[in-house]
Design a protein around this motif. Sequence first.
Motif, short mmCIF file in Angstrom:
data_model
loop_
_atom_site.label_atom_id
_atom_site.label_comp_id
_atom_site.label_asym_id
_atom_site.label_seq_id
_atom_site.Cartn_x
_atom_site.Cartn_y
_atom_site.Cartn_z
N CYS A 20 6.84 -87.10 -22.68
CA CYS A 20 5.56 -86.54 -23.13
C CYS A 20 4.40 -87.42 -22.66
N VAL A 21 4.54 -88.72 -22.88
CA VAL A 21 3.50 -89.66 -22.45
C VAL A 21 3.34 -89.62 -20.94
N GLN A 22 4.47 -89.55 -20.22
CA GLN A 22 4.42 -89.49 -18.76
C GLN A 22 3.59 -88.30 -18.26
N TYR A 23 3.68 -87.17 -18.99
CA TYR A 23 2.96 -85.98 -18.57
C TYR A 23 1.59 -85.84 -19.23
N GLY A 24 1.09 -86.94 -19.77
CA GLY A 24 -0.31 -86.98 -20.20
C GLY A 24 -0.57 -86.64 -21.65
N HIS A 25 0.47 -86.49 -22.47
CA HIS A 25 0.28 -86.18 -23.88
C HIS A 25 0.22 -87.47 -24.72
N GLN A 26 -0.25 -87.34 -25.95
CA GLN A 26 -0.34 -88.47 -26.87
C GLN A 26 0.56 -88.23 -28.08
N ILE A 27 1.43 -89.17 -28.35
CA ILE A 27 2.25 -89.10 -29.57
C ILE A 27 1.41 -89.68 -30.70
N VAL A 28 1.04 -88.85 -31.66
CA VAL A 28 0.17 -89.32 -32.75
C VAL A 28 0.90 -89.38 -34.09
N ALA A 29 2.11 -88.85 -34.16
CA ALA A 29 2.87 -88.91 -35.41
C ALA A 29 4.34 -88.67 -35.12
N LEU A 30 5.19 -89.15 -36.03
CA LEU A 30 6.63 -88.94 -35.95
C LEU A 30 7.06 -88.10 -37.15
N ALA A 31 8.12 -87.32 -36.96
CA ALA A 31 8.64 -86.49 -38.06
C ALA A 31 10.15 -86.61 -38.08
N ASN A 32 10.70 -86.84 -39.27
CA ASN A 32 12.15 -87.05 -39.40
C ASN A 32 12.67 -86.36 -40.65
N LEU A 33 13.85 -85.78 -40.53
CA LEU A 33 14.52 -85.15 -41.66
C LEU A 33 15.73 -85.98 -42.05
N MET A 34 15.88 -86.23 -43.35
CA MET A 34 16.92 -87.16 -43.81
C MET A 34 17.66 -86.56 -45.01
N PRO A 35 18.82 -87.13 -45.36
CA PRO A 35 19.59 -86.60 -46.50
C PRO A 35 18.86 -86.81 -47.83
N VAL A 36 19.22 -85.99 -48.80
CA VAL A 36 18.66 -86.14 -50.14
C VAL A 36 19.12 -87.47 -50.74
N ASP A 37 20.38 -87.81 -50.51
CA ASP A 37 20.98 -89.04 -51.04
C ASP A 37 20.93 -90.13 -49.97
N ASP A 38 20.24 -91.22 -50.26
CA ASP A 38 20.11 -92.31 -49.29
C ASP A 38 21.46 -92.92 -48.92
N ALA A 39 22.43 -92.81 -49.82
CA ALA A 39 23.73 -93.41 -49.57
C ALA A 39 24.58 -92.59 -48.60
N VAL A 40 24.17 -91.35 -48.37
CA VAL A 40 24.93 -90.47 -47.47
C VAL A 40 24.52 -90.74 -46.03
N ASP A 41 25.50 -90.93 -45.16
CA ASP A 41 25.19 -91.17 -43.75
C ASP A 41 25.03 -89.88 -42.97
#
Length: 731
Positions: A20-41
């Motif tokens: 994305c950066v190579q083609y001239g865009h700007q990364i302004v935020a990250l988004a991640n989805l994670m488990p409800v239980d932190d102990a779950v891998d």
Amino acid sequence: MKVVALVSGGKDSCYAMMKCVQYGHQIVALANLMPVDDAVDELDSYMYQTVGHQIIVSYAKCMGIPLFRKRIQGSTRHQKLSYKMTPGDEVEDMYELLKEVKKKIPSIEAVSSGAIASDYQRLRVESVCSRLGLVSLAYLWKQDQSMLLQEMIDNGILAITVKVAAMGLNPEKHLGKDISFLYSYLHKLKELYGINVCGEGGEYETLTLDCPLFVHARIVLEEFQVILHSSDSIAPVGILHPLAFHLETKAESVSVGGCDKMNDLRHENTGLVYEVQAENSEGCMDAKESVADVTVLTKAADDGLQISTKKEDLAFSISCWLGASESSGLQDDLKGVLRKIEAELSGHNLDWRNVLYVHLYISDMNEFAVANDTYVKFITQEKCPSGVPSRSTVELPLPHVGLGKAYIEVLVTKNEEKRVLHVQSISCWAPSCIGPYSQATFHKNVLYMAGQLGLYPPTMTLTKGGAVAELELALQNSEAVAKSFNCSISTSSVLLVVYCSESIPSSERGKIQDKLEAFLKQIKSSSTKEGKLSKVLDHLSLYVLVPDLPKRALVEVKPLLYNVDDAETITEGKSLTRMGNQSFQHEGWHDTCINRCIVNGTICALVMSVTNETAVRLCSEFLSANRKSEDIQNLISERQMDRISRFCVYLLDKILAENSFFWEEIVSLRVYYPVSLHIPLDALSLLFKNALEELAEMHRQPIFNIIPVLGAGSSTTMDDLITCELFAQRT
């Protein structure tokens, strides 16, 4: 564009950000989805990688931009390939997450993802982006996995394996290993067992600890635990559970791999992490608004619309246009035409899902955006669950022949067994189709491809260098789409229509034809060397001169391909005996007027040219051979055109009969004529209708469409008086 990047922690999502950066865009935020239980891998998810989610929180500090995270509440409820909004599905978690990111950072325009080969994941990201008005960026899509893995390593991606689940990969031995260390071994496993070297088949998952975008810090994994999920003797499954890690600070001046733009990026919430909470409402009822719009637009059709249909057959065409006296502007004209087509479809108990292809002709390309806005009120993904039809759009000189601003031709089938390729993500693969039209539609072994422009896929901008450069890139794009259906434009093409803008200098037009033939020859030669060449069709070329094309392109290529089965014979068929038209006796020169592509008993494609020389021979009592071309066109009256139209029908009928085809098997018949003939479209349409009715064996009127152009022909001189394009298929 300002981009929010979907990150799982894997190498693919991180390298997608770098592209994305190579083609001239700007990364302004990250988004991640994670488990409800932190102990779950790991979750049982078709969409999300969650192994290593404990470390993702560090990405905000490493990159110096905000990270938005949401816990996955949903599950896999909608399992069909094409996704539609389903309450409780895990895709809705992505929607809620990105919706919140857009709310916090309204300037965001696009979403980056690391999809390489999974249509399932790509289509769901595209669906969410469409609902939020965002552009999907998938720069790894359809890339060669071996080359891609090498690129990641060469460009500074430091990623370790956090899950293995494939023959030849041992959890105790291979978990926690750098991909550069495993590169050769993964290729060995590919040769032995056919694994995906990038892990696209779930063979392994990775966690990125460092890359050029981590300008502030790198992640150091201190301690981890190997957890065995399955002790299968052939393909044991194991995951890496991180126990301890820390960040190692980098110097502020670090700039690697062209990613120094990240150093200049500042945001008031830099490096912070936000957890997006689940909402009670499903939140995405955008569809209600569009339903209301469509209800208004599907009122009774305007008077003055004309239509030609072939109602009884499996595949038929509908074409609609307005007369100039009924025209009130492009938007209203297009609404009227689309309403009439919708009503006609409904009359056959059909709807837009039965449409394979749309030819959209407008009178002024400056109003292309208006045409698109109107088009999407009628043809939507919701109405076409199996895929929206492919489309080509060109400007035609409609007012010159007494027509309004819009003219549409659609190809319809009662059989819904079609396969549609609709990639809306911007990628390096081929131009995206951001909107309700597809790259290609495959039906009954025929590939109807959308009009292809010379667009550079990563940026969606026209290539520089003029018409020849645009043609070459358009052909490359066409080949990329064809390969998705195991076809090639060099070996599977039945017909290649090349629309040429009148902006092309006359001196450049001949080079277009040379480039087309050279390009096809090159691909064919390459396929022969690779041993991939089996059956080769003798393709037809048709060049059409038009006032303008989308994006002010100079050329647009519209391929029609047939996926030849190895069992089929590419020869001419046995002749039928028909009464034919008694007004003409066969002469040797007739054969020079027509080119053909025949697949015995299955496909018949014809391109017929009536040149000035042909017109002189047919109308010798009126025309003289020593007259100039423009003089002949000015002298052609409806009386002479009547004889020319009858000759066209006679010769087409002769070739069809010689190859055992009936008029009832025609899928499409287009008659191109230059507006310089000064013959109204209605008048020419009536002449061809009368000529067709003379065929003694006809039981019903075959479909045909009269297309006014600036010029057309089998060569780039495009100076035919009449050009007929016929395609027939026995289903």
